[in-house]
Scaffold this active site. Structure first.
Site, mmCIF file in Angstrom:
data_model
loop_
_atom_site.group_PDB
_atom_site.id
_atom_site.type_symbol
_atom_site.label_atom_id
_atom_site.label_comp_id
_atom_site.label_asym_id
_atom_site.label_seq_id
_atom_site.Cartn_x
_atom_site.Cartn_y
_atom_site.Cartn_z
ATOM 1 N N THR A 92 58.503 29.932 -43.904
ATOM 2 C CA THR A 92 57.252 30.686 -43.748
ATOM 3 C C THR A 92 56.829 30.525 -42.293
ATOM 4 O OG1 THR A 92 56.598 30.190 -46.009
ATOM 5 C CG2 THR A 92 54.862 30.912 -44.514
ATOM 6 N N LYS A 167 53.872 37.603 -47.672
ATOM 7 C CA LYS A 167 53.578 36.215 -48.087
ATOM 8 C C LYS A 167 52.176 35.793 -47.650
ATOM 9 C CE LYS A 167 54.493 31.596 -48.458
ATOM 10 N NZ LYS A 167 54.987 30.764 -49.478
ATOM 11 N N LYS A 242 48.408 25.928 -43.728
ATOM 12 C CA LYS A 242 49.390 26.509 -42.789
ATOM 13 C C LYS A 242 49.444 28.034 -42.956
ATOM 14 C CE LYS A 242 54.291 27.065 -42.003
ATOM 15 N NZ LYS A 242 55.678 26.718 -42.284
#
Ligand code: NAD
Length: 291
Positions: A92, A167, A242
């Site tokens: 990611t 995402k 994050k």
């Protein structure tokens, strides 16, 4: 037989590489940590001691790293051997680095896909991850059968970087709805309304969400909630933070307003700084309760 290089054998990478090896793909694993390389050898993955050994003769290189800088550094290093190969980044990372990685692959003659995952370590172990992919159709078509060895859903979300975009957009919704759900339960507590009564009503009303009906932040209402297990992850607060930071960065870059994402980022940051970074993100209810 297809040969894969798997780079980054941490919490996610190790079980993903193991799943690939179980599926009959010759998988060569590499990590900066020698102990992780030794560990993955027990899972049927061939241990390699350098990036070059891992990539030599591989048809596909898969990276599962912590940041965009790490992905770009590794892809730069393997670019010389890229021609005719397929590069897949499952980390990611920020959308801009993902796009830069695609450009690098293209210039080196490789097909490329950004393919961040949802499903966490449990999904990696069970090979039931969801992959959100960005890249050219041809690259996606080549990546799909490989990713299917490690996941239950492999989605094509658009061109370069669109897997990462999907995402982070999903996780903005998740991070914000979890805070809203937690806030409503704390309000209910103050009003003398039982958790069960709120749950029964809201789960069939317009307050319904995944955060409520699958991952409820209070215990004993949904079977899979980390709340049932003292908020052991699950999905760590640090990782939610994050992803929300990546979303804020992307919003700033794209000129999009993300006011609730900004507040959510601050709340999870506060929660992390009070020592809850390793707890499941649904433990944000503790912050809202003032615990
Ligand atoms: P991790 O820190 O456990 O693993 C990353 C590994 O990459 C480390 O072992 C590190 O040594 C290795 N690495 C870094 N630079 C390297 C290099 N140059 N060459 C070789 N190896 C290198 O992280 P993780 O939990 O496995 O997460 C990986 C990615 O997946 C992250 O981007 C994370 O955001 C994402 N993710 C994690 C989860 C989760 O539940 N852990 C869920 C979804 C997505």
């Amino acid at each position: 037989m297809m040969r894969a290089a798997f780079i980054g054998l941490g919490n996610m990478g190790r079980p993903m590489a193991a799943a690939l090896a179980r599926a009959g793909v010759e998988t060569r694993g590499f990590d900066l940590s020698a102990s992780l390389i030794d560990a993955v050898a027990k899972d049927g993955v061939v241990a390699t001691r350098s990036l070059r050994d891992a990539i030599d003769g591989a048809d596909v290189a898969i990276t599962m790293l912590q940041s965009g800088d790490q992905t770009l550094a590794v892809w730069h290093e393997i670019a010389a051997k890229a021609r005719g190969k397929l590069f897949i980044d499952c980390s990611t990372i920020d959308v801009e680095s993902a796009r830069a990685a695609h450009r690098l692959a293209q210039e080196s003659g490789a097909l490329s896909v950004d393919a961040p995952v949802s499903g966490g370590v449990a999904g990696a172990r069970a090979a039931t991850l969801t992959f959100m992919c960005g890249g050219e159709k041809e690259a996606f078509a080549a990546a799909k059968p490989i990713l299917e060895h490690m996941g239950a859903h492999v989605l094509h979300c658009g061109g370069a970087g669109m897997g990462q975009a999907t995402k982070i957009c999903n996780n903005v919704m998740l991070g914000v709805t979890m805070i809203a759900t937690a806030e409503a339960f704390v309000l209910a507590e103050k009003l003398g309304l039982s958790h069960r009564a709120l749950f029964d009503a809201a789960s069939i009303s317009s307050g319904q969400s995944w955060s409520l009906t699958t991952y409820c932040p209070v215990p004993e209402l949904t079977p899979a909630s980390p709340a049932n297990n003292d908020y052991k992850p699950g999905f760590m607060t640090a990782l939610m933070l994050k992803d929300l930071r990546l979303a804020q960065e992307a919003a700033a870059h794209a000129g999009a307003a993300s006011p609730l994402g900004a507040v959510a980022t601050q709340l999870y940051a506060l929660h992390q700084s009070s020592g809850q970074g390793a707890a499941d993100f649904s433990s944000i209810i503790r912050l809202i309760r003032g615990e």
